[in-house]
Design an enzyme around this catalytic site. Structure first.
Site, PDB file in Angstrom:
ATOM      1  N   GLY A  12       0.777  -1.236   0.000  1.00 39.36           N
ATOM      2  CA  GLY A  12       0.000   0.000   0.000  1.00 39.36           C
ATOM      3  C   GLY A  12       0.806   1.283   0.000  1.00 39.36           C
ATOM      4  O   GLY A  12       0.341   2.305   0.502  1.00 39.36           O
ATOM      5  N   SER A  13       2.005   1.264  -0.613  1.00 40.60           N
ATOM      6  CA  SER A  13       2.768   2.521  -0.623  1.00 40.60           C
ATOM      7  C   SER A  13       2.110   3.563  -1.534  1.00 40.60           C
ATOM      8  O   SER A  13       2.165   4.762  -1.245  1.00 40.60           O
ATOM      9  CB  SER A  13       4.229   2.283  -1.010  1.00 40.60           C
ATOM     10  OG  SER A  13       4.362   1.982  -2.366  1.00 40.60           O
ATOM     11  N   ASN A  14       1.474   3.116  -2.605  1.00 36.10           N
ATOM     12  CA  ASN A  14       0.732   4.079  -3.436  1.00 36.10           C
ATOM     13  C   ASN A  14      -0.508   4.597  -2.704  1.00 36.10           C
ATOM     14  O   ASN A  14      -0.849   5.782  -2.828  1.00 36.10           O
ATOM     15  CB  ASN A  14       0.354   3.462  -4.782  1.00 36.10           C
ATOM     16  CG  ASN A  14       1.492   3.576  -5.783  1.00 36.10           C
ATOM     17  OD1 ASN A  14       1.768   4.658  -6.299  1.00 36.10           O
ATOM     18  ND2 ASN A  14       2.179   2.471  -6.036  1.00 36.10           N
ATOM     19  N   MET A  90      -3.987  -6.820  -7.217  1.00 37.07           N
ATOM     20  CA  MET A  90      -3.441  -7.812  -8.146  1.00 37.07           C
ATOM     21  C   MET A  90      -4.482  -8.837  -8.601  1.00 37.07           C
ATOM     22  O   MET A  90      -4.187 -10.007  -8.791  1.00 37.07           O
ATOM     23  CB  MET A  90      -2.213  -8.494  -7.525  1.00 37.07           C
ATOM     24  CG  MET A  90      -1.098  -7.525  -7.136  1.00 37.07           C
ATOM     25  SD  MET A  90      -0.639  -6.327  -8.420  1.00 37.07           S
ATOM     26  CE  MET A  90       0.635  -7.248  -9.271  1.00 37.07           C
ATOM     27  N   ARG A  91      -5.727  -8.385  -8.795  1.00 36.48           N
ATOM     28  CA  ARG A  91      -6.776  -9.221  -9.378  1.00 36.48           C
ATOM     29  C   ARG A  91      -7.228  -8.592 -10.685  1.00 36.48           C
ATOM     30  O   ARG A  91      -7.434  -7.372 -10.743  1.00 36.48           O
ATOM     31  CB  ARG A  91      -8.007  -9.304  -8.461  1.00 36.48           C
ATOM     32  CG  ARG A  91      -7.755  -9.869  -7.099  1.00 36.48           C
ATOM     33  CD  ARG A  91      -7.426 -11.333  -7.090  1.00 36.48           C
ATOM     34  NE  ARG A  91      -8.487 -12.203  -7.599  1.00 36.48           N
ATOM     35  CZ  ARG A  91      -8.325 -13.493  -7.878  1.00 36.48           C
ATOM     36  NH1 ARG A  91      -7.148 -14.049  -7.721  1.00 36.48           N
ATOM     37  NH2 ARG A  91      -9.320 -14.230  -8.301  1.00 36.48           N
ATOM     38  N   LEU A  93      -9.998  -7.612 -13.148  1.00 38.56           N
ATOM     39  CA  LEU A  93     -11.430  -7.361 -12.979  1.00 38.56           C
ATOM     40  C   LEU A  93     -12.213  -7.906 -14.174  1.00 38.56           C
ATOM     41  O   LEU A  93     -11.738  -7.845 -15.312  1.00 38.56           O
ATOM     42  CB  LEU A  93     -11.673  -5.858 -12.831  1.00 38.56           C
ATOM     43  CG  LEU A  93     -11.065  -5.245 -11.564  1.00 38.56           C
ATOM     44  CD1 LEU A  93     -11.064  -3.720 -11.644  1.00 38.56           C
ATOM     45  CD2 LEU A  93     -11.798  -5.721 -10.309  1.00 38.56           C
ATOM     46  N   HIS A 109       0.169   1.509 -13.138  1.00 35.91           N
ATOM     47  CA  HIS A 109       0.910   0.352 -13.641  1.00 35.91           C
ATOM     48  C   HIS A 109       2.378   0.745 -13.828  1.00 35.91           C
ATOM     49  O   HIS A 109       2.664   1.822 -14.360  1.00 35.91           O
ATOM     50  CB  HIS A 109       0.314  -0.102 -14.976  1.00 35.91           C
ATOM     51  CG  HIS A 109       1.022  -1.291 -15.543  1.00 35.91           C
ATOM     52  ND1 HIS A 109       0.867  -2.555 -15.019  1.00 35.91           N
ATOM     53  CD2 HIS A 109       1.913  -1.405 -16.558  1.00 35.91           C
ATOM     54  CE1 HIS A 109       1.635  -3.398 -15.701  1.00 35.91           C
ATOM     55  NE2 HIS A 109       2.272  -2.723 -16.637  1.00 35.91           N
ATOM     56  N   ASP A 145      -4.365  -3.872 -18.020  1.00 38.37           N
ATOM     57  CA  ASP A 145      -3.455  -2.728 -18.163  1.00 38.37           C
ATOM     58  C   ASP A 145      -3.662  -1.994 -19.481  1.00 38.37           C
ATOM     59  O   ASP A 145      -2.712  -1.605 -20.177  1.00 38.37           O
ATOM     60  CB  ASP A 145      -1.995  -3.178 -17.985  1.00 38.37           C
ATOM     61  CG  ASP A 145      -1.759  -3.812 -16.635  1.00 38.37           C
ATOM     62  OD1 ASP A 145      -2.358  -3.344 -15.650  1.00 38.37           O
ATOM     63  OD2 ASP A 145      -1.000  -4.795 -16.548  1.00 38.37           O
ATOM     64  N   GLU A 174       6.052   6.873  -9.002  1.00 39.72           N
ATOM     65  CA  GLU A 174       4.644   6.462  -8.919  1.00 39.72           C
ATOM     66  C   GLU A 174       3.917   7.296  -7.868  1.00 39.72           C
ATOM     67  O   GLU A 174       2.797   7.764  -8.084  1.00 39.72           O
ATOM     68  CB  GLU A 174       4.529   4.976  -8.544  1.00 39.72           C
ATOM     69  CG  GLU A 174       5.074   4.019  -9.577  1.00 39.72           C
ATOM     70  CD  GLU A 174       4.764   2.561  -9.225  1.00 39.72           C
ATOM     71  OE1 GLU A 174       3.678   2.288  -8.705  1.00 39.72           O
ATOM     72  OE2 GLU A 174       5.627   1.696  -9.479  1.00 39.72           O
TER      73      GLU A 174
HETATM   74  C1  GAR Z   1       3.213  -0.722  -7.591  1.00 40.25           C
HETATM   75  O1  GAR Z   1       4.511  -0.697  -8.160  1.00 40.25           O
HETATM   76  C2  GAR Z   1       2.150  -0.694  -8.671  1.00 40.25           C
HETATM   77  O2  GAR Z   1       2.503   0.121  -9.767  1.00 40.25           O
HETATM   78  C3  GAR Z   1       2.082  -2.136  -9.068  1.00 40.25           C
HETATM   79  O3  GAR Z   1       2.201  -2.851  -7.866  1.00 40.25           O
HETATM   80  C4  GAR Z   1       2.961  -2.077  -6.931  1.00 40.25           C
HETATM   81  C5  GAR Z   1       2.135  -1.936  -5.679  1.00 40.25           C
HETATM   82  O4  GAR Z   1       2.901  -1.353  -4.652  1.00 40.25           O
HETATM   83  N1  GAR Z   1       0.871  -2.433  -9.762  1.00 40.25           N
HETATM   84  C6  GAR Z   1       0.764  -3.360 -10.716  1.00 40.25           C
HETATM   85  O5  GAR Z   1       1.691  -4.045 -11.087  1.00 40.25           O
HETATM   86  C7  GAR Z   1      -0.626  -3.501 -11.319  1.00 40.25           C
HETATM   87  N2  GAR Z   1      -0.564  -4.159 -12.585  1.00 40.25           N
HETATM   88  P1  GAR Z   1       2.183  -0.678  -3.407  1.00 40.25           P
HETATM   89  O6  GAR Z   1       1.264  -1.739  -2.797  1.00 40.25           O
HETATM   90  O7  GAR Z   1       3.305  -0.351  -2.479  1.00 40.25           O
HETATM   91  O8  GAR Z   1       1.423   0.518  -3.871  1.00 40.25           O
END
Ligand code: GAR
Length: 208
Positions: A12-14, A90-91, A93, A109, A145, A174
């Site tokens: 969940g850093s984003n 990571m599912r 939809l 992405h 994506d 990001e």
């Molecule tokens: C992030 O790098 C995001 O861009 C990627 O997963 C990571 C999640 O990190 N997303 C994908 O690959 C989706 N296809 P986070 O949980 O620290 O935000």
């Protein structure tokens, strides 16, 4: 103010970046976080910020992806959510969910789409020999994506890079890009208007 539901699967850093930028940008309010994985790190981040956090595991639904999504949809609807933001969710939809939230789901992405959809984007970018890598925030469509691009930010690829160093250098990019794109989207800026401010922001903040 648009109410946002964030779907996560991991650290969940984003999500944290979206939470941290919320008061500064003043364009969206995160009202609900849903994780399909119990114990995902992002759940604690939501709780620490006083945001309602739910676990809706996909596992009990087995191959019935739509039933899982109906549970997610019900939670989003009852919280009065306007926009769904995927943040490391990571599912894949189903077309049913994408249609139910048509033009109201966005995703981040870790590649410059349409290059490298799917997984292992950093390793695949290196293998392809690209000189620029990056991340994309886009509106979600049925294909993985895929969908209209709201914003992108790029980083140079150096000969010393590994998948790990690329991932490490891209992550803060990001975190800079996603809140700007969500704010632009919530404010009704159609692409490509959102694109230039987001891209310019990164290069201005990080001259090389
Ligand atoms: C992030 O790098 C995001 O861009 C990627 O997963 C990571 C999640 O990190 N997303 C994908 O690959 C989706 N296809 P986070 O949980 O620290 O935000």
């Amino acid at each position: 103010m648009k109410k946002v539901g964030v779907l996560i699967s991991g650290r969940g850093s984003n999500l944290q970046a979206l939470i941290d930028a919320q008061p500064r940008l003043g364009a969206y309010q995160i009202a609900l976080v849903i994780s399909n994985i119990a114990g995902a790190g992002g759940l604690a981040r939501a709780e620490a910020a006083g945001i309602k956090a739910l676990v809706i595991e996909h596992r009990p639904y087995g191959k019935d992806r739509e039933s899982f999504e109906r549970a997610v949809n019900a939670a989003l609807r009852s919280a009065g959510i306007d926009i769904v933001a995927l943040a490391g969710f990571m599912r894949v939809l189903t077309p049913w969910f994408v249609a139910a939230w048509r033009d109201r789901i966005i995703n981040i992405h870790p590649s410059l789409l349409p290059a490298f959809p799917g997984r292992d984007t950093h390793a695949r970018a290196l293998a392809a020999g690209v000189k620029l890598h990056g991340c994309t925030v886009h509106i979600v469509r049925d294909a993985v994506d895929d969908g209209p691009i709201i914003g992108q930010a790029a980083i140079p690829v150096t000969p010393q890079d590994t998948p790990e160093t690329l991932a490490e250098r891209l992550l803060p990019v990001e975190h800079a890009l996603y809140p700007l794109c969500l704010a632009a989207f919530a404010g009704g800026d159609a692409p490509p208007a959102a694109f230039q401010p987001a891209l310019n922001y990164w290069f201005a903040a990080n001259p090389r």
